[in-house]
Design a protein around this motif. Sequence first.
Motif, PDB file in Angstrom:
ATOM      1  N   ASN A   1       0.856  -1.182   0.000  1.00  0.00           N
ATOM      2  CA  ASN A   1       0.000   0.000   0.000  1.00  0.00           C
ATOM      3  C   ASN A   1       0.895   1.236   0.000  1.00  0.00           C
TER       4      ASN A   1
ATOM      5  N   ARG B   1       1.036   5.297   1.831  1.00  0.00           N
ATOM      6  CA  ARG B   1       0.396   6.257   2.725  1.00  0.00           C
ATOM      7  C   ARG B   1      -0.352   7.331   1.947  1.00  0.00           C
TER       8      ARG B   1
ATOM      9  N   THR C   1      -7.505   5.260   9.170  1.00  0.00           N
ATOM     10  CA  THR C   1      -6.650   4.153   8.746  1.00  0.00           C
ATOM     11  C   THR C   1      -6.584   3.061   9.803  1.00  0.00           C
TER      12      THR C   1
ATOM     13  N   ASP D   1      -7.447  -0.681   8.858  1.00  0.00           N
ATOM     14  CA  ASP D   1      -6.410  -1.696   9.061  1.00  0.00           C
ATOM     15  C   ASP D   1      -6.986  -2.967   9.692  1.00  0.00           C
ATOM     16  N   LYS D   2      -8.207  -2.836  10.315  1.00  0.00           N
ATOM     17  CA  LYS D   2      -8.780  -4.001  11.008  1.00  0.00           C
ATOM     18  C   LYS D   2      -9.658  -4.850  10.099  1.00  0.00           C
TER      19      LYS D   2
ATOM     20  N   THR E   1      -6.193  -1.481   2.622  1.00  0.00           N
ATOM     21  CA  THR E   1      -6.497  -1.462   4.064  1.00  0.00           C
ATOM     22  C   THR E   1      -5.224  -1.515   4.913  1.00  0.00           C
ATOM     23  N   LEU E   2      -4.095  -1.758   4.277  1.00  0.00           N
ATOM     24  CA  LEU E   2      -2.837  -1.916   5.014  1.00  0.00           C
ATOM     25  C   LEU E   2      -2.325  -0.564   5.529  1.00  0.00           C
ATOM     26  N   ALA E   3      -2.072  -0.470   6.843  1.00  0.00           N
ATOM     27  CA  ALA E   3      -1.603   0.806   7.402  1.00  0.00           C
ATOM     28  C   ALA E   3      -0.334   0.675   8.253  1.00  0.00           C
ATOM     29  N   ARG E   4      -0.275  -0.378   9.118  1.00  0.00           N
ATOM     30  CA  ARG E   4       0.937  -0.634   9.915  1.00  0.00           C
ATOM     31  C   ARG E   4       1.485   0.583  10.653  1.00  0.00           C
TER      32      ARG E   4
ATOM     33  N   LEU F   1       0.750   3.836  10.890  1.00  0.00           N
ATOM     34  CA  LEU F   1       0.903   4.808   9.803  1.00  0.00           C
ATOM     35  C   LEU F   1       1.857   5.968  10.059  1.00  0.00           C
TER      36      LEU F   1
ATOM     37  N   GLU G   1       3.679  -5.426   3.825  1.00  0.00           N
ATOM     38  CA  GLU G   1       3.500  -6.421   4.878  1.00  0.00           C
ATOM     39  C   GLU G   1       3.461  -7.793   4.234  1.00  0.00           C
TER      40      GLU G   1
END
Lengths: 458, 458
Positions: free
Chosen positions: A184, A186, A206, A210-211, A293-296, A298, A307
């Motif tokens: 992804n 940002r 985010t 992310d969930k 949906t990937l944020a890690r 952020l 990821e």
Amino acid sequence: MAQKPSIPKGTRDFLPSEVARRNYIIGIIQKHFEHYGYQPIETPSFENLDTLMGKYGEEGDRLIFKILNSGDFAEKVDKAIYEQQDSKSLYPHISEKALRYDLTVPFARFVVMHQNELQFPFKRYQVQPVWRADRPQKGRFREFYQCDADVVGSDSLLQEVELVQLYDTVFTDLKLEGVTIKLNNRKILAGIAEVIGAGDKLVDFTVALDKMDKIGEEGVRNDMWVKGIPQESIDKAQPLFALKGSNAEILDQLSDFLTTSEEGTKGVEELRYITEALDDLGLASCTLRLDVTLARGLNYYTGAILEVAAPEQVSMGSIGGGGRYDDLTGIFGLKDISGVGVSFGLDRIYLVMEELGLFPETLDRALDVLCINFGDKEALAATKLVQQLRRAGMKSEVYPSSAKIQKQFKYADNRNVPYVILIGEQELQQGEFVVKDMKSGTQQSYTLENPEAFIKSL
Amino acid sequence: MAQKPSIPKGTRDFLPSEVARRNYIIGIIQKHFEHYGYQPIETPSFENLDTLMGKYGEEGDRLIFKILNSGDFAEKVDKAIYEQQDSKSLYPHISEKALRYDLTVPFARFVVMHQNELQFPFKRYQVQPVWRADRPQKGRFREFYQCDADVVGSDSLLQEVELVQLYDTVFTDLKLEGVTIKLNNRKILAGIAEVIGAGDKLVDFTVALDKMDKIGEEGVRNDMWVKGIPQESIDKAQPLFALKGSNAEILDQLSDFLTTSEEGTKGVEELRYITEALDDLGLASCTLRLDVTLARGLNYYTGAILEVAAPEQVSMGSIGGGGRYDDLTGIFGLKDISGVGVSFGLDRIYLVMEELGLFPETLDRALDVLCINFGDKEALAATKLVQQLRRAGMKSEVYPSSAKIQKQFKYADNRNVPYVILIGEQELQQGEFVVKDMKSGTQQSYTLENPEAFIKSL
């Protein structure tokens, strides 16, 4: 009375077979780090407290292991501070060092301190333990290794392309098939928040998004609503939940959705470059999948977010991750150094490899040859022979005492030794040694003068 | 304002070239540990405080780095304890863990905890950092690696023989010539003290004798006298200062001297077995020398005592040491397990190797090939080529941006790269790449279809 020994919770002893397996994984990761041009560095296990504090949020600060000052630390503290009996007020007076919490902040500190000794772009890797006072649980420890590769001083997207290739190369070499690399950016997340009118709620937005994996679309919508994102904005985000098709097709849909956001459009362009280059270069065993949906966490990342998900048949969280960060060294006074990096989760990769039975059998062989000990004279002859076998790269030893033969053979069995060598009185007289193949049970004689014949037979 | 970064005193950052050199030494040590049948284990960086305290003497206890309890440690402490402002009274209330001080005590703890999972005799090696709150000075650090190999569960002298061979094998492989392995036995020291009538002053006697190298015979005699050893005893020890000749000859003189001491005579027998076996087996580059002045923190050792001296042309203390200890696991409840082991002093070996210029030049080569970046299209072709070079085991990379050629070549120079590859617009059209040999300056073309031709040319 003797102490009954134990180790601190959340820490581990590693038996030889476990070290061999861990080193197998680390060895493959390091080999490819080096093939990709990354160079190893090492930093101290503990850093000055002020290097670490405030870099990982409030929760992180609490989880940092602080080291008590040595010497007479207690008398230097003002009594008024003791009287508060407040840990947060007290610790700065009795501790000035702490165990590192990750490898990234020490790396940023390293780059700033050694900037005049490094070539930029600087590609470094680092494989060292980190410590966190987390509540221990399955697969989470208070001491664990991180395996990181980062490039600083280059904002070229070629680095992102290469880091995806690196993941693919390592997991292919580990024979871990079915790994998915999620990608992804940002800027995409910021663009979406902007487009739906929730730009001021970027983090909440985010964190909820992310969930998705865990709580599904309905849960995410609810989470957003709870966090105060207007229903209208949530409804506008609807197309995101319906993204479908190949990476190229998803990018087309995103591009339409983000057309009014300059930042979002830039994110689409970046992802397009990376995915197209990787389509062209090809991946050996991993699948690259865009995942908006990937944020890690952020606030760290400014560009790409990566990821790695374990193969689907194994229920395990991510086994790696990373991304681009644009100003990590800024906190230590070196501005405008863009960095991008990835991390491999050693413990989880280990668990996945174990569950799938991917460790080579040879890792269990810590000894190639055991020479039975028939007494001083024979053992000395065996030691001479063993010298030559070791020179040929064979892990070999003489049983240290002339214990009962049964006991010695049991030791050989337990150590999983494929070859047992016998030099008894008779063999010694005849200048011979007998090799017993422990699997087949067959025996073969060779002369002590020419052990090469045995070595070559393998 | 940005912090000006620093690291705690006595700790070090390691740059890539230093890590490469350290790993070169560690790699050779580990390889031979494994050839000799030793297996790797790892223990946690921190142990419970009570595992470590009281094992290294009062001075050692003070030098152990203690870790502050996490959570709200301060409020659990009784106010009366704070009021004393005494570090020794306070620390047990706010710290229950500490960084390991050496690898030997954790190993003993490990053996006791895992005794049912291990095969005895158990040969383990361990290469991990240890921490000591020592005053930092040249060659002494607060964080440093120990490289230990130990056998527990065997009292066979063959182990001592093998450990001397192990030292010889490692230093020979490191091409470090002129190393002396000094050998003594606690029984010899006890026997001498007994014979001269200073049996009750064994420790004072050996501490004085141990200084022979530094302060000479006169100094040692004086030191003994100061410690209250009677003049008559000191005079009786005279023959020790005049020991001469080969190891066998020294043993003959010692045997005569110790004839009235049972323990001393046993020590002579043990040394005779070890030296005769090693005479027979031969050493490749080290010299084995009996040294009755060698003590090395005597209270630890019960049999053989070993110390390794760097080549004479380098002024450096010992670069390794070890010995036999008969009851190390006893403190943790497992009696009668004899152990013997050796340690390699990584930092000092490093300094010696550096001073003598013994590191291979290839260690400075962190990158084999750099591809110049002429733009997106060309860089993608270069990335494809690099994929193939990496698969062939070559450390290679594409310069991340299409910076000025001069800048890219400078980067190649600084990274000491032997081959630079050029794929410009023209080469790409013709399906070629040009390899520039950076030493000779010559160039050679190959086709992109067949990079094998280049790989094979090396």
